[in-house]
Design a protein around this motif. Structure first.
Motif, PDB file in Angstrom:
ATOM      1  N   THR A 248       0.846  -1.188   0.000  1.00 40.78           N
ATOM      2  CA  THR A 248       0.000   0.000   0.000  1.00 40.78           C
ATOM      3  C   THR A 248       0.881   1.238   0.000  1.00 40.78           C
ATOM      4  OG1 THR A 248      -1.650  -1.229   1.286  1.00 40.78           O
ATOM      5  CG2 THR A 248      -1.911   1.153   1.181  1.00 40.78           C
ATOM      6  N   LEU A 249       0.563   2.169  -0.881  1.00 45.56           N
ATOM      7  CA  LEU A 249       1.365   3.366  -1.094  1.00 45.56           C
ATOM      8  C   LEU A 249       0.774   4.558  -0.344  1.00 45.56           C
ATOM      9  CD1 LEU A 249       3.666   4.776  -2.786  1.00 45.56           C
ATOM     10  CD2 LEU A 249       1.905   5.175  -4.531  1.00 45.56           C
ATOM     11  N   TYR A 250       1.631   5.282   0.403  1.00 51.53           N
ATOM     12  CA  TYR A 250       1.220   6.468   1.161  1.00 51.53           C
ATOM     13  C   TYR A 250       2.061   7.658   0.708  1.00 51.53           C
ATOM     14  CZ  TYR A 250      -0.813   3.118   4.534  1.00 51.53           C
ATOM     15  OH  TYR A 250      -1.529   2.098   5.145  1.00 51.53           O
ATOM     16  N   PHE A 251       1.406   8.777   0.362  1.00 46.77           N
ATOM     17  CA  PHE A 251       2.112   9.991  -0.032  1.00 46.77           C
ATOM     18  C   PHE A 251       1.816  11.122   0.957  1.00 46.77           C
ATOM     19  CE2 PHE A 251       2.479   9.085  -4.873  1.00 46.77           C
ATOM     20  CZ  PHE A 251       3.679   8.419  -4.647  1.00 46.77           C
ATOM     21  N   SER A 252       2.832  11.959   1.207  1.00 42.91           N
ATOM     22  CA  SER A 252       2.644  13.146   2.045  1.00 42.91           C
ATOM     23  C   SER A 252       2.112  14.324   1.230  1.00 42.91           C
ATOM     24  CB  SER A 252       3.976  13.528   2.704  1.00 42.91           C
ATOM     25  OG  SER A 252       4.980  13.725   1.721  1.00 42.91           O
ATOM     26  N   LYS A 253       2.471  14.390  -0.046  1.00 46.33           N
ATOM     27  CA  LYS A 253       2.104  15.522  -0.901  1.00 46.33           C
ATOM     28  C   LYS A 253       0.595  15.672  -1.056  1.00 46.33           C
ATOM     29  CE  LYS A 253       4.039  17.479  -5.116  1.00 46.33           C
ATOM     30  NZ  LYS A 253       5.033  18.208  -4.400  1.00 46.33           N
ATOM     31  N   THR A 254      -0.112  14.566  -1.007  1.00 41.01           N
ATOM     32  CA  THR A 254      -1.559  14.580  -1.245  1.00 41.01           C
ATOM     33  C   THR A 254      -2.369  14.595   0.051  1.00 41.01           C
ATOM     34  OG1 THR A 254      -1.449  12.167  -1.435  1.00 41.01           O
ATOM     35  CG2 THR A 254      -1.404  13.431  -3.480  1.00 41.01           C
ATOM     36  N   ALA A 255      -1.692  14.691   1.189  1.00 36.72           N
ATOM     37  CA  ALA A 255      -2.400  14.694   2.472  1.00 36.72           C
ATOM     38  C   ALA A 255      -3.302  15.917   2.586  1.00 36.72           C
ATOM     39  CB  ALA A 255      -1.400  14.670   3.625  1.00 36.72           C
ATOM     40  N   GLU A 256      -4.480  15.721   3.182  1.00 38.92           N
ATOM     41  CA  GLU A 256      -5.385  16.836   3.383  1.00 38.92           C
ATOM     42  C   GLU A 256      -4.775  17.858   4.342  1.00 38.92           C
ATOM     43  OE1 GLU A 256      -6.326  13.710   3.545  1.00 38.92           O
ATOM     44  OE2 GLU A 256      -7.924  13.428   2.049  1.00 38.92           O
ATOM     45  N   LYS A 257      -5.310  19.070   4.346  1.00 38.34           N
ATOM     46  CA  LYS A 257      -4.820  20.138   5.202  1.00 38.34           C
ATOM     47  C   LYS A 257      -4.861  19.697   6.669  1.00 38.34           C
ATOM     48  CE  LYS A 257      -5.418  25.048   6.256  1.00 38.34           C
ATOM     49  NZ  LYS A 257      -6.219  26.285   5.977  1.00 38.34           N
ATOM     50  N   GLY A 258      -3.742  19.893   7.349  1.00 34.79           N
ATOM     51  CA  GLY A 258      -3.671  19.497   8.747  1.00 34.79           C
ATOM     52  C   GLY A 258      -3.370  18.031   8.956  1.00 34.79           C
ATOM     53  N   LYS A 259      -3.030  17.309   7.861  1.00 34.19           N
ATOM     54  CA  LYS A 259      -2.672  15.901   7.948  1.00 34.19           C
ATOM     55  C   LYS A 259      -1.228  15.695   7.510  1.00 34.19           C
ATOM     56  CE  LYS A 259      -6.718  14.244   9.203  1.00 34.19           C
ATOM     57  NZ  LYS A 259      -6.908  13.503  10.471  1.00 34.19           N
ATOM     58  N   ILE A 260      -0.679  14.514   7.825  1.00 38.50           N
ATOM     59  CA  ILE A 260       0.711  14.218   7.505  1.00 38.50           C
ATOM     60  C   ILE A 260       0.852  13.423   6.211  1.00 38.50           C
ATOM     61  CG2 ILE A 260       2.860  13.190   8.363  1.00 38.50           C
ATOM     62  CD1 ILE A 260       1.514  13.185  11.152  1.00 38.50           C
ATOM     63  N   ILE A 261      -0.022  12.448   6.040  1.00 39.57           N
ATOM     64  CA  ILE A 261       0.167  11.460   4.985  1.00 39.57           C
ATOM     65  C   ILE A 261      -1.180  10.881   4.578  1.00 39.57           C
ATOM     66  CG2 ILE A 261       0.438   9.410   6.464  1.00 39.57           C
ATOM     67  CD1 ILE A 261       3.004   8.767   4.769  1.00 39.57           C
ATOM     68  N   LYS A 262      -1.243  10.312   3.370  1.00 38.85           N
ATOM     69  CA  LYS A 262      -2.511   9.789   2.870  1.00 38.85           C
ATOM     70  C   LYS A 262      -2.271   8.507   2.066  1.00 38.85           C
ATOM     71  CE  LYS A 262      -6.474  11.063  -0.037  1.00 38.85           C
ATOM     72  NZ  LYS A 262      -7.090  12.137  -0.863  1.00 38.85           N
TER      73      LYS A 262
END
Length: 272
Positions: A248-262
């Motif tokens: 499963t791939l997690y990116f920080s660039k696409t995290a919602e405002k106030g979040k770290i990673i998605k």
């Protein structure tokens, strides 16, 4: 009248006894079914019936990812070779991201096919298969470059906290849940978290949640900056079953405002 009450009481006792037996049989059948499951959809169906909650949910992850290997017929869309792909390659202790040609062709499935002439499976190949960690479909922010990375523990067990720094940012990986055993740790009610600061405020994001495991544990495959924002990205095997892999791939660039990673993408497949 007394005879009638006795008959009724006996009937209730027998009914409860039979109900208990049926319940135990259903639990045994579920366990056997998981161990015998050889189809991805079958394993996912069993898991969904047993575990009422899990995170992330595969159907919400839209970015396509693949691995160069041979898979069962229903695990790969052969039309995906029409996409443009970037490969995350590991050469010794260094990582690079590079656009690469992906070929998907029919291949012999050693588990399903009855003869050597049958080719019901799909083989995913790239020019440098042996060093490819994962394939990611082209996204606007992916480009050919060297990738900074950090070595993290493969697994974080309930009660563990692992503090580290990446690209000048402090992070903590932590886990909650239940565990028992010594030689082999059995984990349940598991949740894995990532904590860091966003604009000076401490934020904790849920990475993985699994109710139970069958001879398996959550594993961190890669940690580094894939999306180019100098923040932590992750690839985690989020499978809860020994015969199922789920990078499963997690990116920080696409995290919602106030979040770290998605969580962004997932590729699920069975081993046999």
């Amino acid at each position: 009248m007394k005879i009638t009450y006795r008959i009724l009481f006996l009937f209730l006792v027998i009914s409860q006894f039979l109900s208990c037996i049926k319940s135990k049989e259903e639990n045994v059948i579920k366990k056997i079914a998981i161990k015998k499951a050889t189809d991805k959809s079958e394993v996912n169906l069993i898991n969904s019936k047993i575990d009422n909650f899990s995170f992330p949910v595969d159907s919400t992850l839209k970015v396509k990812i693949l691995e160069p290997e041979t898979f069962h017929n229903d695990e790969v869309d052969p039309n995906l070779d029409r996409k443009i792909w970037f490969g995350l390659f590991k050469i010794k202790d260094n990582y690079t991201l590079a656009e690469t040609k992906v070929t998907i062709k029919h291949a012999h499935d050693a588990i399903i096919d009855e003869s050597e002439d049958e080719q019901t499976g799909w083989n995913i190949s790239v020019a440098t298969k042996d060093t490819c960690v994962v394939l990611i479909e082209k996204l606007a922010y992916l480009n050919n470059r060297d990738i900074s990375s950090i070595r993290l523990p493969e697994s974080i067990y309930p009660g563990d906290n692992f503090k580290f720094s990446f690209e000048g940012i402090e992070y903590v990986l932590s886990a909650t849940g239940d565990k028992k055993g010594s030689d082999w740790i059995e984990v349940s009610n598991y949740k894995l978290y990532l904590t860091s600061k966003v604009n000076g405020k401490e934020i904790t994001d849920l990475l993985v949640a699994q109710k139970s495991f069958d001879d398996q544990m959550i594993k961190i495959i890669f940690a580094g900056d894939i999306d180019g924002d100098s923040k932590l990205d992750l690839i985690i095997d989020t499978s809860c079953h020994y015969n199922l892999s789920r990078p499963t791939l997690y990116f920080s660039k696409t995290a919602e405002k106030g979040k770290i990673i998605k969580p962004m993408g997932v590729f699920s497949y069975v081993g046999c």
